[in-house]
Design a protein around this motif. Sequence first.
Motif, PDB file in Angstrom:
ATOM      1  N   ASP A  26     -33.162  33.126 -39.871  1.00 10.29           N
ATOM      2  CA  ASP A  26     -34.053  32.912 -41.008  1.00 10.29           C
ATOM      3  C   ASP A  26     -33.743  31.582 -41.693  1.00 10.29           C
ATOM      4  O   ASP A  26     -32.824  30.867 -41.317  1.00 10.29           O
ATOM      5  N   ARG A  27     -34.524  31.237 -42.661  1.00 13.30           N
ATOM      6  CA  ARG A  27     -34.363  30.044 -43.487  1.00 13.30           C
ATOM      7  C   ARG A  27     -34.472  28.746 -42.676  1.00 13.30           C
ATOM      8  O   ARG A  27     -33.883  27.723 -43.026  1.00 13.30           O
ATOM      9  N   GLY A  28     -35.207  28.772 -41.575  1.00 20.39           N
ATOM     10  CA  GLY A  28     -35.418  27.568 -40.788  1.00 20.39           C
ATOM     11  C   GLY A  28     -34.297  27.214 -39.839  1.00 20.39           C
ATOM     12  O   GLY A  28     -34.270  26.100 -39.294  1.00 20.39           O
ATOM     13  N   ALA A  29     -33.383  28.137 -39.616  1.00 18.80           N
ATOM     14  CA  ALA A  29     -32.255  27.893 -38.717  1.00 18.80           C
ATOM     15  C   ALA A  29     -32.525  28.513 -37.349  1.00 18.80           C
ATOM     16  O   ALA A  29     -33.270  29.483 -37.220  1.00 18.80           O
ATOM     17  N   TRP A  30     -31.917  27.943 -36.322  1.00 18.89           N
ATOM     18  CA  TRP A  30     -32.024  28.512 -34.989  1.00 18.89           C
ATOM     19  C   TRP A  30     -30.762  28.207 -34.199  1.00 18.89           C
ATOM     20  O   TRP A  30     -29.949  27.359 -34.587  1.00 18.89           O
ATOM     21  N   MET A  31     -30.626  28.901 -33.065  1.00 23.68           N
ATOM     22  CA  MET A  31     -29.469  28.712 -32.201  1.00 23.68           C
ATOM     23  C   MET A  31     -29.914  28.842 -30.749  1.00 23.68           C
ATOM     24  O   MET A  31     -30.640  29.774 -30.399  1.00 23.68           O
ATOM     25  N   ASP A  32     -29.515  27.893 -29.903  1.00 17.68           N
ATOM     26  CA  ASP A  32     -29.750  27.962 -28.463  1.00 17.68           C
ATOM     27  C   ASP A  32     -28.459  28.362 -27.760  1.00 17.68           C
ATOM     28  O   ASP A  32     -27.364  27.879 -28.117  1.00 17.68           O
ATOM     29  N   ILE A  33     -28.591  29.193 -26.720  1.00 14.90           N
ATOM     30  CA  ILE A  33     -27.445  29.622 -25.920  1.00 14.90           C
ATOM     31  C   ILE A  33     -27.751  29.352 -24.453  1.00 14.90           C
ATOM     32  O   ILE A  33     -28.834  29.679 -23.968  1.00 14.90           O
ATOM     33  N   SER A  34     -26.796  28.746 -23.755  1.00 13.80           N
ATOM     34  CA  SER A  34     -26.917  28.536 -22.316  1.00 13.80           C
ATOM     35  C   SER A  34     -25.584  28.900 -21.667  1.00 13.80           C
ATOM     36  O   SER A  34     -24.559  28.258 -21.939  1.00 13.80           O
ATOM     37  N   ARG A  35     -25.606  29.943 -20.840  1.00 12.03           N
ATOM     38  CA  ARG A  35     -24.376  30.439 -20.218  1.00 12.03           C
ATOM     39  C   ARG A  35     -24.010  29.596 -18.998  1.00 12.03           C
ATOM     40  O   ARG A  35     -24.886  29.133 -18.265  1.00 12.03           O
ATOM     41  N   ALA A  36     -22.689  29.407 -18.792  1.00 11.67           N
ATOM     42  CA  ALA A  36     -22.167  28.647 -17.648  1.00 11.67           C
ATOM     43  C   ALA A  36     -22.855  27.283 -17.541  1.00 11.67           C
ATOM     44  O   ALA A  36     -23.208  26.834 -16.460  1.00 11.67           O
ATOM     45  N   TRP A  37     -23.017  26.622 -18.654  1.00 15.21           N
ATOM     46  CA  TRP A  37     -23.776  25.368 -18.739  1.00 15.21           C
ATOM     47  C   TRP A  37     -22.983  24.181 -18.213  1.00 15.21           C
ATOM     48  O   TRP A  37     -23.549  23.256 -17.634  1.00 15.21           O
ATOM     49  N   LEU A  38     -21.675  24.176 -18.418  1.00 17.52           N
ATOM     50  CA  LEU A  38     -20.843  23.019 -18.083  1.00 17.52           C
ATOM     51  C   LEU A  38     -20.310  23.123 -16.657  1.00 17.52           C
ATOM     52  O   LEU A  38     -19.618  24.089 -16.329  1.00 17.52           O
ATOM     53  N   PRO A  39     -20.590  22.143 -15.780  1.00 18.18           N
ATOM     54  CA  PRO A  39     -19.990  22.160 -14.440  1.00 18.18           C
ATOM     55  C   PRO A  39     -18.476  21.911 -14.499  1.00 18.18           C
ATOM     56  O   PRO A  39     -17.976  21.251 -15.415  1.00 18.18           O
ATOM     57  N   ASP A  40     -17.759  22.436 -13.539  1.00 19.89           N
ATOM     58  CA  ASP A  40     -16.311  22.211 -13.398  1.00 19.89           C
ATOM     59  C   ASP A  40     -15.530  22.529 -14.675  1.00 19.89           C
ATOM     60  O   ASP A  40     -14.690  21.730 -15.124  1.00 19.89           O
ATOM     61  N   PRO A  41     -15.750  23.688 -15.286  1.00 17.95           N
ATOM     62  CA  PRO A  41     -15.062  23.962 -16.554  1.00 17.95           C
ATOM     63  C   PRO A  41     -13.544  24.057 -16.413  1.00 17.95           C
ATOM     64  O   PRO A  41     -12.825  23.744 -17.367  1.00 17.95           O
ATOM     65  N   ASP A  42     -13.041  24.481 -15.234  1.00 12.24           N
ATOM     66  CA  ASP A  42     -11.591  24.540 -15.045  1.00 12.24           C
ATOM     67  C   ASP A  42     -10.973  23.148 -15.155  1.00 12.24           C
ATOM     68  O   ASP A  42      -9.949  22.954 -15.831  1.00 12.24           O
ATOM     69  N   ASP A  43     -11.578  22.164 -14.473  1.00 13.40           N
ATOM     70  CA  ASP A  43     -11.061  20.801 -14.518  1.00 13.40           C
ATOM     71  C   ASP A  43     -11.150  20.224 -15.922  1.00 13.40           C
ATOM     72  O   ASP A  43     -10.243  19.517 -16.379  1.00 13.40           O
ATOM     73  N   VAL A  44     -12.249  20.491 -16.602  1.00 10.76           N
ATOM     74  CA  VAL A  44     -12.418  19.985 -17.963  1.00 10.76           C
ATOM     75  C   VAL A  44     -11.357  20.584 -18.883  1.00 10.76           C
ATOM     76  O   VAL A  44     -10.727  19.874 -19.686  1.00 10.76           O
ATOM     77  N   PHE A  45     -11.131  21.887 -18.760  1.00  8.34           N
ATOM     78  CA  PHE A  45     -10.123  22.542 -19.589  1.00  8.34           C
ATOM     79  C   PHE A  45      -8.752  21.915 -19.370  1.00  8.34           C
ATOM     80  O   PHE A  45      -8.031  21.587 -20.328  1.00  8.34           O
ATOM     81  N   ALA A  46      -8.361  21.735 -18.104  1.00  9.53           N
ATOM     82  CA  ALA A  46      -7.053  21.167 -17.795  1.00  9.53           C
ATOM     83  C   ALA A  46      -6.912  19.752 -18.352  1.00  9.53           C
ATOM     84  O   ALA A  46      -5.863  19.377 -18.898  1.00  9.53           O
ATOM     85  N   ALA A  47      -7.974  18.947 -18.232  1.00  9.64           N
ATOM     86  CA  ALA A  47      -7.921  17.583 -18.745  1.00  9.64           C
ATOM     87  C   ALA A  47      -7.815  17.566 -20.272  1.00  9.64           C
ATOM     88  O   ALA A  47      -7.078  16.747 -20.837  1.00  9.64           O
ATOM     89  N   LEU A  48      -8.539  18.444 -20.928  1.00 11.71           N
ATOM     90  CA  LEU A  48      -8.471  18.498 -22.387  1.00 11.71           C
ATOM     91  C   LEU A  48      -7.070  18.872 -22.852  1.00 11.71           C
ATOM     92  O   LEU A  48      -6.537  18.285 -23.798  1.00 11.71           O
ATOM     93  N   VAL A  49      -6.467  19.854 -22.204  1.00 16.17           N
ATOM     94  CA  VAL A  49      -5.115  20.269 -22.601  1.00 16.17           C
ATOM     95  C   VAL A  49      -4.131  19.121 -22.452  1.00 16.17           C
ATOM     96  O   VAL A  49      -3.297  18.858 -23.337  1.00 16.17           O
ATOM     97  N   SER A  50      -4.210  18.400 -21.329  1.00 18.11           N
ATOM     98  CA  SER A  50      -3.172  17.413 -21.010  1.00 18.11           C
ATOM     99  C   SER A  50      -3.440  16.028 -21.572  1.00 18.11           C
ATOM    100  O   SER A  50      -2.497  15.278 -21.858  1.00 18.11           O
ATOM    101  N   ASP A  51      -4.718  15.652 -21.747  1.00 19.37           N
ATOM    102  CA  ASP A  51      -5.035  14.259 -22.046  1.00 19.37           C
ATOM    103  C   ASP A  51      -5.480  13.986 -23.473  1.00 19.37           C
ATOM    104  O   ASP A  51      -5.471  12.827 -23.905  1.00 19.37           O
ATOM    105  N   VAL A  52      -5.903  14.999 -24.208  1.00 13.95           N
ATOM    106  CA  VAL A  52      -6.333  14.776 -25.592  1.00 13.95           C
ATOM    107  C   VAL A  52      -5.098  14.600 -26.476  1.00 13.95           C
ATOM    108  O   VAL A  52      -4.151  15.390 -26.379  1.00 13.95           O
ATOM    109  N   PRO A  53      -5.062  13.596 -27.338  1.00 14.65           N
ATOM    110  CA  PRO A  53      -3.932  13.430 -28.266  1.00 14.65           C
ATOM    111  C   PRO A  53      -4.030  14.398 -29.447  1.00 14.65           C
ATOM    112  O   PRO A  53      -4.340  14.014 -30.581  1.00 14.65           O
ATOM    113  N   TRP A  54      -3.756  15.652 -29.175  1.00 13.95           N
ATOM    114  CA  TRP A  54      -3.916  16.700 -30.183  1.00 13.95           C
ATOM    115  C   TRP A  54      -3.017  16.437 -31.384  1.00 13.95           C
ATOM    116  O   TRP A  54      -1.903  15.953 -31.248  1.00 13.95           O
TER     117      TRP A  54
END
Length: 203
Positions: A26-54
Amino acid sequence: MDFQGTLFAPTDDETTETTYERIHLDRGAWMDISRAWLPDPDDVFAALVSDVPWREERRQMYDRVVDVPRLLHTYGQGDPLPHPRLAEARGRLTAHYLPELGEPFVTAGCCYYRNGHDSVAWHGDRIGRGRTDDTMVAIVSVGDPRRLALRPHGGGKGMSIEMGHGDLVVMGGSCQRTWEHAIPKVSSAGPRISVQFRPRNVF
């Protein structure tokens, strides 16, 4: 890390049709959902853990300073992203939503939820233009599933969805002004990382 990747992630040779399920709030808001949208999520996860300067942050909470219960990093406009799939993701989002949004996604905020004790409290992205204008925030999730909770700002019936490994959720319209969202604490969860793509001057 206690996270097991998917055994059946799509390969580059597979062609899948992307679907976006729109939920009108309501109130002019909306939400889109797309399942399994990102290719290679395992590789992305590993890179984020190791390479992002958290980094860890501490914030004033009433009369004391407390640890922010997650790790953070933001890639500003023009900054190289830690995995090519994320750069592709930003381009796909811009191409798909440009007719509606009218501008590209340019930044990428990253949150690392190390376990079920890490969380984010109720909030809307109301700093910058999100305070006054309709905008979009696109969230890509990798790692263990976690619940994204939403409720109308000021009270009312809310809802929640589970964000899984490689899923996309886009909050649009007036969502940042008229709704709030949160990642609640849970008793047990493995690590999960969210990447939030935003247009210019939306925080």
